[in-house]
Enzyme design. Structure first.
Site, short mmCIF file in Angstrom:
data_model
loop_
_atom_site.label_atom_id
_atom_site.label_comp_id
_atom_site.label_asym_id
_atom_site.label_seq_id
_atom_site.Cartn_x
_atom_site.Cartn_y
_atom_site.Cartn_z
N GLN A 1 7.92 -14.96 12.60
CA GLN A 1 7.49 -13.82 13.42
C GLN A 1 6.00 -13.87 13.78
OE1 GLN A 1 8.71 -10.91 10.31
NE2 GLN A 1 6.87 -9.80 10.93
N HIS B 1 4.06 1.30 2.22
CA HIS B 1 5.23 0.60 1.68
C HIS B 1 5.88 1.45 0.57
CE1 HIS B 1 2.75 -3.03 3.00
NE2 HIS B 1 3.86 -3.20 3.66
N HIS C 1 0.86 -1.19 0.00
CA HIS C 1 0.00 0.00 0.00
C HIS C 1 0.90 1.24 0.00
CE1 HIS C 1 1.10 0.09 4.21
NE2 HIS C 1 0.57 -1.11 4.39
P1 AMP Z 1 4.93 -5.13 6.54
O1 AMP Z 1 4.69 -5.51 5.11
O2 AMP Z 1 3.70 -4.88 7.31
O3 AMP Z 1 5.91 -6.06 7.22
O4 AMP Z 1 5.67 -3.72 6.48
C1 AMP Z 1 6.87 -3.55 5.76
C2 AMP Z 1 7.43 -2.19 6.12
O5 AMP Z 1 6.50 -1.18 5.75
C3 AMP Z 1 7.71 -2.03 7.62
O6 AMP Z 1 8.91 -1.30 7.80
C4 AMP Z 1 6.51 -1.24 8.07
O7 AMP Z 1 6.74 -0.47 9.22
C5 AMP Z 1 6.26 -0.35 6.87
N1 AMP Z 1 4.88 0.13 6.88
C6 AMP Z 1 3.75 -0.62 6.97
N2 AMP Z 1 2.66 0.17 7.03
C7 AMP Z 1 3.11 1.45 6.99
C8 AMP Z 1 2.48 2.72 7.05
N3 AMP Z 1 1.16 2.85 7.17
N4 AMP Z 1 3.27 3.82 6.98
C9 AMP Z 1 4.61 3.71 6.89
N5 AMP Z 1 5.28 2.54 6.84
C10 AMP Z 1 4.53 1.42 6.90
#
Ligand code: AMP
Length: 278
Positions: free
Chosen positions: A61, A37, A34
């Site tokens: 995790q 990312h 989204h």
């Molecule tokens: P995930 O796919 O949830 O493991 O997230 C991958 C990376 O994207 C991680 O560093 C998250 O902190 C970051 N991330 C996820 N959602 C957001 C958001 N709403 N705003 C900023 N970074 C995000």
């Protein structure tokens, strides 16, 4: 955009880039991408020559098998989104490539950062995060790695790991991207019903309320009021609301300059987290 599925293919390409003097930016994700990312990808593109995004749902995790099973996956759409945003490389490894038989994973001392909030409520979660990110860092050897403050405690854990394991990588923190409603963007949000989307607003609303009242009310009063608001709506289960020091993530009782509010709640069986600087 290049798509690699094994560390050896990716490493061959990165070795060539390093010989050409290119810097490597790394954005680890679990997919279902989204704007949050994409903001990390944009930052990496700004600061590095080559941006590598990984998509890997890391089984280590997840502390609950059901949560792992229900975690959404959209590989084709993710690849398309990354292409549209001029990402250089997407890396989609298999579980076997990330964790081959006999691989020794280090135990990392996280200095207590992993024992509160997410660490306390999801036993083993940060151990799994450290193992997968450590494995990626070992193989990819990025100059910079980009993490979102949406998972604020995770970034602190990674920074601690980089310090203790002496990784030569700079961790770049990126601001939280939100929906217009205020809800922090998350891959999990697509599982919410229309009513769930509507209700989820309570999470960011309560963080804003805490911010407005921080310094005007005692911390325990803020916590009690927020816990009561959640208790009044049985459709949402508050897992924790905490006000903690941004540096060491320990709960604070008196006004602290670097204070941040953290929240985790379950709505329609979906675990949502958020945080806000106070
Ligand atoms: P995930 O796919 O949830 O493991 O997230 C991958 C990376 O994207 C991680 O560093 C998250 O902190 C970051 N991330 C996820 N959602 C957001 C958001 N709403 N705003 C900023 N970074 C995000």
């Amino acid at each position: 955009m290049l798509v690699y599925r094994t560390f050896s293919e990716l490493r061959k390409y990165l070795d060539q880039m390093v010989l050409l003097g290119k810097t490597i930016g790394f954005v680890p994700t679990m997919g279902v991408l989204h704007e949050g990312h994409i903001s990390l990808v944009e930052k990496s593109k700004l600061l590095c020559d080559i941006t590598v995004v990984s998509i890997f749902v890391n089984p280590k995790q997840f502390n609950m098998a059901e949560d792992l099973e229900k975690y959404p996956r959209m590989e084709t759409e993710d690849i398309q989104k990354l292409k549209e945003n001029y990402c250089d490389v997407v890396f989609i490894p298999s579980v076997e490539d990330v964790y081959p038989d006999g691989l020794k994973l280090p135990k990392v001392d996280l200095n207590g950062i992993d024992l509160v909030m997410e660490g306390k409520h999801r036993p083993g979660h940060f151990e799994g995060v450290v193992q997968v990110v450590g494995r990626f860092f070992d193989q990819i050897k990025p100059n910079k790695a980009f993490f979102g403050e949406k998972d604020f405690q995770q970034v602190s854990v990674i920074e601690q790991m980089v310090r203790t394991q002496k990784y030569a990588v700079e961790i770049v923190r990126c601001a939280i991207k939100r929906e217009v409603s205020g809800l922090a963007m998350s891959s999990r949000n697509i599982r919410l019903s229309a009513e769930g989307w509507h209700k989820s607003v309570l999470i960011s609303e309560q963080l804003i309320w805490a911010k407005e009242n921080f310094g005007k009310m005692r911390i325990d009063q803020i916590k009690t009021a927020i816990e009561k608001t959640f208790n009044d709506d049985p459709s949402m289960v508050l897992e924790y609301f905490e006000i903690a020091n941004e540096e060491n993530l320990q709960a604070i009782q008196s006004t602290d300059v670097y204070a941040r509010a953290f929240i985790a709640a379950e709505l329609e069986g979906i675990r949502l987290i958020d945080n806000m600087a106070l």
